[in-house]
Design an enzyme around this catalytic site. Structure first.
Site, PDB file in Angstrom:
ATOM      1  N   ASN A  13     -10.619 -10.588   4.934  1.00 57.03           N
ATOM      2  CA  ASN A  13     -11.686 -10.435   5.920  1.00 57.03           C
ATOM      3  C   ASN A  13     -11.174  -9.764   7.180  1.00 57.03           C
ATOM      4  OD1 ASN A  13     -13.662 -11.766   4.375  1.00 57.03           O
ATOM      5  ND2 ASN A  13     -13.105 -13.764   5.211  1.00 57.03           N
ATOM      6  N   ASP A  15     -11.689 -10.513  10.939  1.00 55.93           N
ATOM      7  CA  ASP A  15     -12.160 -11.620  11.765  1.00 55.93           C
ATOM      8  C   ASP A  15     -12.618 -11.102  13.124  1.00 55.93           C
ATOM      9  OD1 ASP A  15     -11.467 -13.362   9.760  1.00 55.93           O
ATOM     10  OD2 ASP A  15      -9.615 -14.050  10.720  1.00 55.93           O
ATOM     11  N   GLY A  41      -9.226 -13.822   6.425  1.00 52.67           N
ATOM     12  CA  GLY A  41      -9.579 -14.168   5.044  1.00 52.67           C
ATOM     13  C   GLY A  41      -8.576 -15.180   4.538  1.00 52.67           C
ATOM     14  N   LYS A  42      -9.061 -16.261   3.922  1.00 51.63           N
ATOM     15  CA  LYS A  42      -8.153 -17.325   3.496  1.00 51.63           C
ATOM     16  C   LYS A  42      -7.092 -16.823   2.528  1.00 51.63           C
ATOM     17  CE  LYS A  42     -11.140 -21.238   4.425  1.00 51.63           C
ATOM     18  NZ  LYS A  42     -10.243 -21.708   5.508  1.00 51.63           N
ATOM     19  N   ARG A 226      -2.172 -35.339  12.423  1.00 45.89           N
ATOM     20  CA  ARG A 226      -1.554 -36.544  11.851  1.00 45.89           C
ATOM     21  C   ARG A 226      -0.554 -36.203  10.750  1.00 45.89           C
ATOM     22  NH1 ARG A 226      -5.462 -39.956   9.167  1.00 45.89           N
ATOM     23  NH2 ARG A 226      -3.652 -41.301   8.869  1.00 45.89           N
ATOM     24  N   ALA A 251      -5.920 -20.371  11.534  1.00 51.29           N
ATOM     25  CA  ALA A 251      -5.118 -20.145  10.327  1.00 51.29           C
ATOM     26  C   ALA A 251      -4.170 -21.291  10.010  1.00 51.29           C
ATOM     27  CB  ALA A 251      -4.328 -18.849  10.457  1.00 51.29           C
ATOM     28  N   ALA A 252      -4.394 -22.456  10.615  1.00 49.52           N
ATOM     29  CA  ALA A 252      -3.450 -23.558  10.420  1.00 49.52           C
ATOM     30  C   ALA A 252      -3.354 -23.969   8.957  1.00 49.52           C
ATOM     31  CB  ALA A 252      -3.858 -24.748  11.277  1.00 49.52           C
ATOM     32  N   GLY A 253      -4.501 -24.227   8.326  1.00 52.83           N
ATOM     33  CA  GLY A 253      -4.497 -24.644   6.930  1.00 52.83           C
ATOM     34  C   GLY A 253      -3.954 -23.581   6.000  1.00 52.83           C
ATOM     35  N   ASP A 254      -4.307 -22.336   6.261  1.00 52.51           N
ATOM     36  CA  ASP A 254      -3.815 -21.243   5.413  1.00 52.51           C
ATOM     37  C   ASP A 254      -2.310 -21.080   5.548  1.00 52.51           C
ATOM     38  OD1 ASP A 254      -6.416 -20.683   4.566  1.00 52.51           O
ATOM     39  OD2 ASP A 254      -6.762 -19.269   6.196  1.00 52.51           O
ATOM     40  N   ARG A 287      -0.746 -20.164  18.746  1.00 47.09           N
ATOM     41  CA  ARG A 287      -0.996 -18.736  18.937  1.00 47.09           C
ATOM     42  C   ARG A 287      -2.448 -18.416  18.587  1.00 47.09           C
ATOM     43  NH1 ARG A 287       4.298 -16.759  15.453  1.00 47.09           N
ATOM     44  NH2 ARG A 287       5.879 -17.492  16.918  1.00 47.09           N
TER      45      ARG A 287
END
Length: 307
Positions: A13, A15, A41-42, A226, A251-254, A287
């Site tokens: 993607n 963004d 994009g994930k 956590r 983008a933390a999870g990615d 960031r």
């Protein structure tokens, strides 16, 4: 670079990001600041996180027949990613994400699939050999579900480890879940899949049990600052994250997912791989932007060395 091979199948993607103090309510117009366009994009974010972490990675995806699609591909190549399976789709645009980021670093996102919708089972068939010869396949849910199911089945038939980050949240059929080795939902996604609202560790354990019962051996439920609840065949525990001051969590999870699979392919024990992924994600949230926030391996190693 790891000798083991990773294939990411997923989305690309552009963004469009706007910072706001608070998210708008329905019908409300608010003033934002710091508008910018960055690559996201994930699928692409996770591929970049893996590439910068040192993975031997190939990315199966599509971009539109537009300038930004060309720019994305050039950048992905600089991030140590084999982009051969990325094709331009005529008369279509590269995927788009519209993103608000509030004063707490939280985000709201709406996407238009664009060329991501062209990652069909027929498209996958052209690059099936990459999946067959891979050591691991990492996917998300921003490309057609039937392609994700087909890729998981193909990988499973050839002993390729299958990891799924089930985002964005949605219900998933057993024909997919029974072919998943590792699943990495956040709290919202885990509740969507299991019906268990996650408030504490006991809730996370119950949600993991539901996913184990659906055929998944390793469940990693990410819990924000956590840390993550990590459960292997019903034996679970919390692996705490790192405390930082968040600026942007886009983008933390990615970043976590790309770094996690990279570390696992290097032979790190799962608990160690999760801590490596926590470190990468912790750096990313300090960031702005999606891919601009993703750290390189040297930065992750330096972060871990002082903690």
């Amino acid at each position: 670079m790891s000798s083991n091979k990773l294939v990411v199948l997923g989305s690309i993607n552009a963004d469009h990001i706007l910072n706001v103090n608070e998210f708008p309510r329905p019908g409300e117009t608010i003033t934002g600041k710091d508008y910018r366009i960055s690559f996201g994009g994930k699928g692409a974010n996770q591929a970049v996180a893996a590439g910068r972490s040192g993975a031997n990675i190939t990315f199966i995806a599509c971009v539109g027949d537009d300038d930004i699609g060309q720019q994305v591909c050039r950048q992905l190549a600089k991030d140590n990613i084999d982009i051969h399976p990325i094709e331009r789709v005529a008369d279509n645009h590269t995927g788009v994400a519209m993103i608000f980021v509030n004063g707490k670093g939280e985000n709201m996102i709406a996407i238009d699939a664009g060329a991501n919708a062209a990652v069909t089972p027929d498209y996958l068939e052209k690059y099936r050999q990459q999946v067959i010869t891979a050591d691991a396949l990492l996917m998300q849910l921003e490309t057609p579900l039937e392609t994700i199911i087909a890729a998981a089945q193909l990988a499973k038939q050839h002993n390729t480890l299958v990891a799924l980050n089930p985002a964005p949240a949605r219900e998933l059929p057993d024909e997919l879940l029974t072919n998943i080795d590792i699943i990495t939902p956040n709290e919202t996604e885990a509740e969507q899949l299991t019906g268990v609202a996650i408030v504490n560790n006991d809730d996370a354990d119950r949600a993991a049990a539901v996913l184990h019962a659906r055929g998944i051996g390793t469940v990693i439920i990410t819990l924000g600052s956590r840390g993550a609840w990590v459960s292997i065949d019903g034996i679970g525990r919390l692996i705490e994250g790192y405390t930082v001051e968040p600026v942007d969590t886009i983008a933390a999870g990615d970043t976590f997912n790309g770094a996690l699979i990279t570390a696992m392919l290097e032979g790190q024990e799962l608990s160690q791989a999760v801590r490596f992924a926590h470190a990468a994600a912790a750096i990313a949230v300090t960031r702005r932007g999606a891919q601009p926030s993703v750290p390189w391996r040297k930065e992750i190693d330096e972060f871990l060395a002082i903690r």
